[in-house]
Design a protein around this motif. Structure first.
Motif, short mmCIF file in Angstrom:
data_model
loop_
_atom_site.label_atom_id
_atom_site.label_comp_id
_atom_site.label_asym_id
_atom_site.label_seq_id
_atom_site.Cartn_x
_atom_site.Cartn_y
_atom_site.Cartn_z
N ASP A 181 38.53 41.85 34.08
CA ASP A 181 38.83 41.56 32.66
C ASP A 181 38.77 42.90 31.90
O ASP A 181 37.68 43.43 31.69
CB ASP A 181 37.77 40.58 32.13
N LYS B 128 43.64 44.48 35.57
CA LYS B 128 43.81 43.03 35.47
C LYS B 128 44.35 42.47 36.79
O LYS B 128 43.90 41.44 37.28
CB LYS B 128 44.77 42.69 34.31
N SER C 119 33.28 42.98 32.10
CA SER C 119 34.55 43.54 31.65
C SER C 119 34.51 45.05 31.80
O SER C 119 33.43 45.64 31.83
CB SER C 119 34.79 43.22 30.17
N LYS D 219 34.16 37.38 26.35
CA LYS D 219 33.89 36.39 25.31
C LYS D 219 33.17 35.17 25.89
O LYS D 219 32.21 34.67 25.31
CB LYS D 219 35.21 35.96 24.65
N SER E 164 39.33 35.68 27.63
CA SER E 164 38.48 36.86 27.80
C SER E 164 37.21 36.46 28.53
O SER E 164 36.48 35.57 28.07
CB SER E 164 38.13 37.45 26.44
N ARG F 269 42.97 40.63 27.13
CA ARG F 269 42.33 39.72 26.18
C ARG F 269 41.22 40.35 25.34
O ARG F 269 40.60 39.67 24.54
CB ARG F 269 41.78 38.50 26.94
N ASN F 270 40.96 41.64 25.54
CA ASN F 270 39.93 42.31 24.74
C ASN F 270 40.50 43.62 24.22
O ASN F 270 41.21 44.33 24.93
CB ASN F 270 38.69 42.66 25.58
N LEU G 60 43.35 38.05 21.34
CA LEU G 60 42.46 39.16 21.68
C LEU G 60 41.06 38.97 21.11
O LEU G 60 40.91 38.50 19.97
CB LEU G 60 43.04 40.48 21.14
N VAL H 81 39.07 45.76 28.83
CA VAL H 81 38.96 45.95 27.38
C VAL H 81 39.85 47.14 27.03
O VAL H 81 39.59 48.26 27.46
CB VAL H 81 37.50 46.23 26.95
#
Lengths: 222, 307
Positions: B74, B69, B46, B8, B5, B102-103, B156, B76
């Motif tokens: 990125d 993506k 994101s 992150k 992510s 990934r979120n 995630l 969410v």
């Protein structure tokens, strides 16, 4: 109790049109309490139907009868002697009553005159509130005797949602936010910490999860 | 190489994060998503994709996330519990991770009565906090609800929403604590117009030490007009706009109101940057995504860190 509301007259009128001999059957329990299907409502509906038929020059025979309970065989049995005199029964019972009568007399056409609504409380004269969903696993002791399943529009167990404003629900501005009430009540009792735990996903199988429910109690069986 | 992510990475490196929101179209057309993604790319860390927001049917959040993506963004994934039961939710969580998302932002969702499918049955099998905990248990313990093991856990970064402006006010912080304990790692707040109330809320959050446990991104929605401000204040669930802001918009001639809305948004971002316990901003420019780069630049948040 179970609450209900009478269907619009137009809908009932269309439903009964094919039948010339009609028995209008009320129920003296829940739906009488919420003034939807008791003796008085039966009389009102029957006379309205008679009047309508007269205005349309149709010959109909409409009789009335109110049972103490339309969902219990012993009371439904009171219809046995007369039922064959009619083409159809117009029931002012709840959905359980309509189906019970139909089960006892499977050859008879039984029509619903009410829309059964909810399990509720008589809040004030003429006001009924839904406050139980009959989920089969009562959790009221955790939520200050206010049911989040029935009284929160989203049925949240870890509420309130972000739409609670001025103690009102975002969905119906005239409905109090159940979660606001739960929090206020528990706060007053110094038991707010009861809500600290994350309430896990509910087992809905005690409700609708396994289809129609049935209670069987041997101690009550003859 | 395993995808991570970006949000992150940005937050854990200590940067002031910037996310934006992208609403998918009311049609089976990937064009608008690519267009919105193209506008936002490079200006935010994101991009959130809403999940049939306000109960209006739109292209699925999961599909739009995949499209973004592929554009190098990125995404969410916003996921509401209104439309899907625990079987479908858990299935989509696995699918999202497998597709490289990934979120996730776990929400209950706007009630179906607000949307264009008013007769729909609201599912609400689980609530947002239960969803957060479900994702966490799937990821960290490799187990679904009920304890059955997964062959591979989803990866995630778990987010939740919080509305500091909803009632009961004193309970909002306790509820945030519940979301953190359930597994929320980042929070995106409802849009902020009432800075004093927001300051009071973040103060309470800090007193509980919660700003040390979760990344908090303040919500920003630039106002397009005084009319929009009045409408949002009166009609949009969970949103409060103080009279002072509405008056400020009204005092400006209609042709300059957009500019004023952007100014307010930038001032709010500047205020948030100074607030201890705030780790970023989430810009929800509703059907006005093209304005996001300008806001990010004017708030001195451009360029974004490349990690």
């Amino acid at each position: 109790m179970i609450t209900a509301e009478r269907k619009p007259f137009e809908e009932i009128k269309e439903m009964v049109k094919p039948y010339s001999k009609l028995l209008v059957v009320g129920c003296g329990t829940c739906v009488a309490e919420c003034a939807a299907g008791g003796e008085k409502e039966v009389a009102l509906l029957a006379s309205a139907l008679r009047m309508e038929a007269r205005m349309e020059n149709r010959v109909v025979e409409i009789d009335e009868m109110t049972l103490d309970r339309q969902c219990v065989y012993e009371f439904i049995d009171q219809l046995t002697e007369t039922v064959d005199n009619y083409d159809a029964i117009l029931s002012l019972g709840c959905g359980a009553g309509v189906q019970a009568v139909s089960d006892v007399f499977p050859d008879m056409t039984v029509l619903p005159a009410l829309n059964t609504t909810f399990l509720g409380e008589t809040k004030a004269p003429g006001v009924w509130m839904e406050n139980c969903r009959g989920c089969g696993d009562c959790k009221l002791h955790i939520f200050g005797a206010i049911c989040p399943v029935a009284r929160c529009a989203k049925g949240l167990f870890n509420g309130p949602c972000g739409g609670s404003k001025d103690k009102r629900c975002e969905v119906h501005p005239d409905t109090p936010c159940a979660w606001h009430m739960i929090i206020e009540r528990l706060e007053k009792k110094g038991r707010l910490e009861q809500l600290n735990n994350i309430y896990p996903p509910v087992d809905w199988s005690t409700g609708q999860g396994k289809g129609p429910r049935k209670i069987e109690r041997e101690d009550q069986m003859i | 190489m395993k995808r991570e992510s970006n949000l992150k990475k940005v937050l854990s490196a200590g940067h002031f994060a910037v996310t934006a929101e992208c609403g998918p179209p009311k049609g089976a057309d990937e064009g608008p998503i690519k267009k919105k993604g193209g506008m936002l790319k490079g200006y935010v860390d994101s991009v959130n994709v809403t999940d049939n927001q306000t109960g209006v049917v739109r292209l699925s959040s999961l599909a739009a996330c995949v499209i973004l993506k592929e554009e190098g963004i990125d995404p969410v994934l916003q996921m509401v519990t209104r439309d899907r039961n625990r079987i479908a939710l858990q299935s989509d969580i696995l699918g999202a991770s497998a597709l490289g998302i990934r979120n996730i932002l776990c929400l209950s969702g706007d009630h179906q009565s607000f949307g264009n499918q008013k007769g729909a049955k609201g599912v609400f099998d689980i609530d947002s906090i239960q969803l957060i905990h479900t994702v966490k248990t799937m990821r960290d313990e490799g187990k679904i609800i009920g304890g059955e093991a997964l062959t591979a856990p989803p990866q995630l970064f778990i987010g939740a929403a919080e509305n500091p402006f909803a009632d009961p006010f004193s309970y909002r912080v306790l509820r945030l604590g519940k979301k953190i304990r359930a597994g929320a790692e980042f929070i995106q707040t409802q849009c902020i117009y009432d800075i004093p109330r927001f300051k009071e809320w973040i103060g309470m959050v800090r007193d509980e030490g919660m700003d040390q446990k979760v990344y908090i991104l303040g919500g920003i929605t630039p106002l397009k007009s005084a009319k929009m401000a009045e409408y949002m204040n009166g009609h949009v669930a969970g949103i409060t706009i103080p009279e002072g802001i509405i008056d400020r918009m009204k005092k400006v001639p209609p042709k300059d109101q957009r500019e004023e809305g952007i100014k307010i948004a930038i001032e709010t971002i500047e205020a948030l940057k100074e607030m201890k316990g705030i780790h970023g901003v989430h810009i929800m420019a509703i059907e006005w995504e093209e304005i996001v780069p300008q806001i990010v630049e004017k708030a001195n948040l451009y360029p974004r860190p490349s990690l």
